[in-house]
Design a protein around this motif. Structure first.
Motif, PDB file in Angstrom:
ATOM      1  N   ALA A  83       0.821  -1.210   0.000  1.00 38.35           N
ATOM      2  CA  ALA A  83       0.000   0.000   0.000  1.00 38.35           C
ATOM      3  C   ALA A  83       0.854   1.258   0.000  1.00 38.35           C
ATOM      4  O   ALA A  83       0.325   2.359   0.182  1.00 38.35           O
ATOM      5  CB  ALA A  83      -0.918   0.006   1.225  1.00 38.35           C
ATOM      6  N   TYR A 122      -5.627   3.696  -5.563  1.00 30.75           N
ATOM      7  CA  TYR A 122      -5.617   4.777  -4.575  1.00 30.75           C
ATOM      8  C   TYR A 122      -6.767   5.749  -4.829  1.00 30.75           C
ATOM      9  O   TYR A 122      -7.370   5.785  -5.905  1.00 30.75           O
ATOM     10  CB  TYR A 122      -4.283   5.523  -4.619  1.00 30.75           C
ATOM     11  CG  TYR A 122      -4.045   6.294  -5.913  1.00 30.75           C
ATOM     12  CD1 TYR A 122      -4.482   7.615  -6.054  1.00 30.75           C
ATOM     13  CD2 TYR A 122      -3.377   5.711  -6.997  1.00 30.75           C
ATOM     14  CE1 TYR A 122      -4.258   8.318  -7.231  1.00 30.75           C
ATOM     15  CE2 TYR A 122      -3.158   6.404  -8.172  1.00 30.75           C
ATOM     16  CZ  TYR A 122      -3.592   7.717  -8.286  1.00 30.75           C
ATOM     17  OH  TYR A 122      -3.384   8.409  -9.454  1.00 30.75           O
ATOM     18  N   ARG A 137      -4.200   1.594  -1.438  1.00 33.85           N
ATOM     19  CA  ARG A 137      -4.612   0.261  -1.016  1.00 33.85           C
ATOM     20  C   ARG A 137      -3.653  -0.825  -1.526  1.00 33.85           C
ATOM     21  O   ARG A 137      -3.249  -0.803  -2.688  1.00 33.85           O
ATOM     22  CB  ARG A 137      -6.023  -0.055  -1.533  1.00 33.85           C
ATOM     23  CG  ARG A 137      -7.092   0.929  -1.073  1.00 33.85           C
ATOM     24  CD  ARG A 137      -8.437   0.585  -1.676  1.00 33.85           C
ATOM     25  NE  ARG A 137      -8.416   0.596  -3.134  1.00 33.85           N
ATOM     26  CZ  ARG A 137      -8.564   1.695  -3.882  1.00 33.85           C
ATOM     27  NH1 ARG A 137      -8.721   2.874  -3.299  1.00 33.85           N
ATOM     28  NH2 ARG A 137      -8.550   1.611  -5.202  1.00 33.85           N
ATOM     29  N   THR A 156      -4.661  -0.036   4.019  1.00 33.47           N
ATOM     30  CA  THR A 156      -4.769   1.318   3.484  1.00 33.47           C
ATOM     31  C   THR A 156      -3.697   2.191   4.118  1.00 33.47           C
ATOM     32  O   THR A 156      -3.611   2.284   5.351  1.00 33.47           O
ATOM     33  CB  THR A 156      -6.145   1.932   3.774  1.00 33.47           C
ATOM     34  OG1 THR A 156      -7.159   1.119   3.171  1.00 33.47           O
ATOM     35  CG2 THR A 156      -6.244   3.341   3.218  1.00 33.47           C
TER      36      THR A 156
END
Length: 393
Positions: A83, A122, A137, A156
């Protein structure tokens, strides 16, 4: 804000990576019982099946078993790395939340997990903390040495411009002076913790039919948080032990995890230098996690004071629910959002409530849905989350 003063993020490097498999790394060895004990200790999870050899031997597990939260400890990067790939010049990263799906396979000493990681995408949003902010993510799949699916995680990250966060100073200088607790206050904190500890030390699992919507879980307290607790947590993550992992990039593949992410120089891993001096790739001594325990670095990234880890908060969430659910309980799904870090000097209250009973769930069994909220001593919410939990029939 006029166009000439408008703050913008350069996301061109992210766009080329969306949807790609990323971060080829794995831990060298299987876990052992002491790895599990160290994790339980760091997360302040005194459930005896995770550390007490005699108690665990006499339980249904026949020996030490890992908490479900331990899956993240057997991963390089605890879900955050997929992420956080891609360069955003002038940026830093904090953790924003985790969603987990579990598949019934518990982790025991001798198990080894391998991962497959992917950058999902994202969203760009405006925040009071730093203006334009990227919510990025990453997905991780965990399988054991038998090829069995243990868990999937969607993490996240929150990526922002250091300079803009410092201008806004949402987390102000007062964070640099942690609260001091009196002996009387510490005694009260200890009493709450002890009452929670005794609430289900034997691991009894509630009957699904007996649990009702509105039932409250016993309150737990963690803290006061300190540099000692932050370092204890950090060193429990296996990836943070020197030499505990390796890159395993397949021939012909490119791994953006080794590239410059746009962090400040003193907040960036030096992968070449770490071959000689492991501190340079350690993260805590030198690298992106050093702001957690270095006040000057914390202030330089807009945090105001030293602070804890999102991955720990998610583990607190899972451990808290699992303790209430007992030895026959199982968390099938969990979702958390991090509102604020746990800052030095604060305590964290954890409260839960049953908000739904689901007779026919997608997990093939009845589950209850538990809602969790973590707050500081001042009532500030730092995490909200839910979990779907199987109980006894």
């Amino acid at each position: 804000m006029s166009d000439e003063n408008k703050v913008e993020l350069d996301l061109s490097d992210l766009d080329r990576l969306v949807g790609q498999e990323v971060v080829y790394a794995e831990l060298w060895e299987p876990c052992n019982a002491t790895d599990i004990r160290r994790w339980a200790m760091a997360m302040d999870n005194p459930n005896p099946i995770h550390w007490d050899q005699e108690f665990a031997k006499n339980s249904k597990f026949g020996g030490i078993v890992a908490p479900q939260s331990f899956a993240v400890c057997m991963d390089y990067g605890h879900g955050c790395h997929p992420a956080g790939v891609g360069k955003i010049p002038g940026s830093h990263l904090i953790f924003g939340g985790e969603e987990w799906w579990f598949y019934g396979n518990r982790i025991k000493p001798g198990d080894k997990l391998t991962q497959k990681r992917r950058f999902d995408g994202y969203d760009l949003k405006e925040t009071s903390f730093a203006g334009p902010t990227v919510f990025q993510r990453g997905d991780t799949e965990h399988r054991n040495q038998h090829g069995q699916l243990v868990a999937r995680e969607r993490a996240t990250s929150i990526r922002y411009l250091r300079e803009e966060a410092n201008k806004r100073a949402v987390h102000g200088k007062e964070r640099a002076t942690p609260r001091r607790w009196t002996k009387e206050e510490l005694k009260e904190i200890h009493q709450i913790r002890h009452e929670w500890l005794m609430s289900n030390r034997e691991g009894k699992t509630p009957l699904f039919e007996d649990v009702q919507v509105g039932d409250k879980l016993p309150r737990k307290v963690i803290g006061p948080h300190s540099v000692v607790t932050f370092v204890t947590e950090y060193r429990a993550f296996t990836q943070n032990m020197w030499g505990s992992w390796r890159w395993n990039v397949p021939e012909g593949k490119y791994d953006p995890a080794t590239e410059d992410a746009g962090f400040a120089e003193d907040m960036t891993y030096d992968h070449e230098a770490r071959k000689v001096d492991p501190r340079m790739g350690d993260g805590l001594y030198h690298g992106p996690s050093s702001g957690h325990v270095n006040l000057e670095k914390a202030e330089n990234i807009g945090m105001g004071g030293m602070y804890g880890y999102g991955a720990s908060m998610n583990a607190w969430h899972l451990d808290y629910i699992a303790y209430w659910a007992g030895h026959d309980g199982f968390i099938w799904h969990s979702n958390t959002q991090f509102r604020s870090p746990a800052f030095e000097g604060d305590i964290t209250y954890i409260d839960g409530e049953v908000v739904e009973k689901i007779e026919k769930s997608s997990f093939g069994c009845p589950v209850v849905k538990v809602k969790v909220r973590m707050t500081t001593q001042d009532g500030e919410t730092i995490l909200t989350g839910t979990a779907e939990v199987e109980l006894a029939q």
